[in-house]
Design an enzyme around this catalytic site. Structure first.
Site, PDB file in Angstrom:
ATOM      1  N   ASP A  28      14.865  25.908 -49.865  1.00  0.00           N
ATOM      2  CA  ASP A  28      15.886  25.083 -50.518  1.00  0.00           C
ATOM      3  C   ASP A  28      16.396  25.762 -51.778  1.00  0.00           C
ATOM      4  OD1 ASP A  28      15.335  23.347 -48.485  1.00  0.00           O
ATOM      5  OD2 ASP A  28      14.459  21.781 -49.726  1.00  0.00           O
ATOM      6  N   LYS A  62      12.606  27.779 -42.863  1.00  0.00           N
ATOM      7  CA  LYS A  62      13.462  26.602 -42.708  1.00  0.00           C
ATOM      8  C   LYS A  62      14.593  26.634 -43.723  1.00  0.00           C
ATOM      9  CE  LYS A  62      12.461  22.252 -44.110  1.00  0.00           C
ATOM     10  NZ  LYS A  62      13.734  21.851 -44.737  1.00  0.00           N
ATOM     11  N   HIS A 117      18.428  24.957 -45.284  1.00  0.00           N
ATOM     12  CA  HIS A 117      19.484  23.949 -45.362  1.00  0.00           C
ATOM     13  C   HIS A 117      20.710  24.774 -45.705  1.00  0.00           C
ATOM     14  CE1 HIS A 117      17.416  20.145 -45.042  1.00  0.00           C
ATOM     15  NE2 HIS A 117      16.561  20.442 -45.997  1.00  0.00           N
ATOM     16  N   LYS A 119      19.262  18.000 -39.282  1.00  0.00           N
ATOM     17  CA  LYS A 119      19.081  16.562 -38.993  1.00  0.00           C
ATOM     18  C   LYS A 119      20.332  15.948 -38.380  1.00  0.00           C
ATOM     19  CE  LYS A 119      15.694  15.882 -42.699  1.00  0.00           C
ATOM     20  NZ  LYS A 119      15.852  17.124 -43.482  1.00  0.00           N
ATOM     21  N   ASP A 142      24.621  12.107 -34.857  1.00  0.00           N
ATOM     22  CA  ASP A 142      25.908  11.490 -34.517  1.00  0.00           C
ATOM     23  C   ASP A 142      26.030  11.431 -32.996  1.00  0.00           C
ATOM     24  OD1 ASP A 142      28.569  10.509 -34.778  1.00  0.00           O
ATOM     25  OD2 ASP A 142      28.837  11.709 -36.602  1.00  0.00           O
ATOM     26  N   SER A 191       8.601  11.967 -44.750  1.00  0.00           N
ATOM     27  CA  SER A 191       7.640  12.006 -45.853  1.00  0.00           C
ATOM     28  C   SER A 191       8.067  11.134 -47.024  1.00  0.00           C
ATOM     29  CB  SER A 191       7.490  13.451 -46.352  1.00  0.00           C
ATOM     30  OG  SER A 191       8.747  13.943 -46.772  1.00  0.00           O
ATOM     31  N   GLY A 207       8.067  23.646 -49.528  1.00  0.00           N
ATOM     32  CA  GLY A 207       9.227  24.081 -50.300  1.00  0.00           C
ATOM     33  C   GLY A 207       8.837  24.390 -51.722  1.00  0.00           C
TER      34      GLY A 207
END
Ligand code: 5BU
Length: 268
Positions: free
Chosen positions: A43, A65, A67, A98, A101, A156, A234
């Site tokens: 992140d 991972k 974003h 995530k 839709d 979480s 993270g």
């Protein structure tokens, strides 16, 4: 500390042979090879920092991972550079998008836009709130072979609305779509099917929470008591003074806990 009783568990190597999915097989085997069940949550907001982080921790992790939409200076070269580092240091890339839709919209979000997530992320995740259409929209036939989906079964963050009934529905959908779904984002083991992977966020050595309702527990608890497979870390790594050394520490402890689980029937 109280005794935790459970059955002796299968090793990642044994579980690799129980899945048909090439991405799951790859994760199980690279975990064994590199002896790591750590995923770093990258992140960070600058492309250079993202790539530097990947180089610093790449040897200690199995999954990186992202974003991607929090980068302030994204260009397509970031993801091509990241893919090269992933290839050199042997980790897979998970875009924590995530999706949530209708199928037709998530299909475009996944394959189009500035980010072209489908072209570089081996793993993505989704909320099942819209129903199975979200999974089908992401399941692009032509790339199915080397792309995989995790379903968000639990979160979480304190006060989230994921009831156990919701989690059970997630597990049912995972079974139904197991040619694409390789596991879960969870707080504890939600399925006993050994081919499913459990990735767990909210892990840190030092903190119990942040100021925005994130909750943390130790790697030991996440693996040994809650029976997750891969810890997602993270800020526990990002905010340390030496990211590589800190990643090594998370790696050592979470791998030791995994070894305990596969070697002993009862762990204290
Ligand atoms: P942290 O800095 O270790 O708190 O980062 C945790 C990461 O995991 C962060 O990227 C979140 O977006 C992600 N996350 C989470 O914290 N909790 C969840 O339930 C899910 C994802 Br799903």
């Amino acid at each position: 500390m109280s005794a935790i009783h459970h059955k002796k568990r299968l090793s990642f190597q044994e579980r690799a042979s129980l899945t048909q999915h090439p991405v799951a097989k790859k994760i199980f085997s690279l975990m064994e090879e590199k002896q790591t069940n750590v995923c770093v949550a990258a992140d960070v907001t600058k492309a250079d920092d993202l790539l530097l982080l990947a180089k610093e921790v790449g040897s200690e992790i199995c999954v990186f991972k992202t974003h991607i939409d929090i980068l302030e200076d994204f260009t397509p070269s970031v993801t091509s550079e990241l893919s090269k580092i992933a290839n050199d240091l042997g980790f897979l890339i998970f875009e924590d998008r995530k999706f949530a839709d209708i199928g037709s919209t998530v299909a475009m979000q996944y394959t189009k836009s500035l980010y072209k997530i489908a072209s570089w992320a081996h793993i993505i995740n989704a909320h099942i709130l819209p129903g199975p259409g979200v999974i089908e929209g992401l399941q692009q036939e032509e790339i199915l072979q080397d792309r995989a989906l995790l379903l968000i079964a639990q979160m979480s963050s304190k006060g989230n609305f994921m009831t156990s009934e919701y989690t059970n529905q997630v597990v049912q959908l995972a079974i139904e779509y197991q040619d694409f779904v390789i596991g879960f984002i969870s707080q504890q083991q939600v399925s006993e099917h050994p081919h499913f992977l459990h990735f767990t966020p909210g892990v840190q050595f030092c903190e119990n929470r942040d100021h925005l309702k994130q909750s943390y527990r130790s790697p030991t608890k996440a693996i040994q008591e809650e029976l997750n497979d891969i810890i997602i870390v993270g800020r526990g790594i990002l905010h340390s003074s030496n990211r590589s050394e800190t990643a090594k520490k998370y790696k050592k402890i979470s791998w030791d806990k995994y070894l305990n689980l596969i070697h002993y029937a009862d762990v204290k």
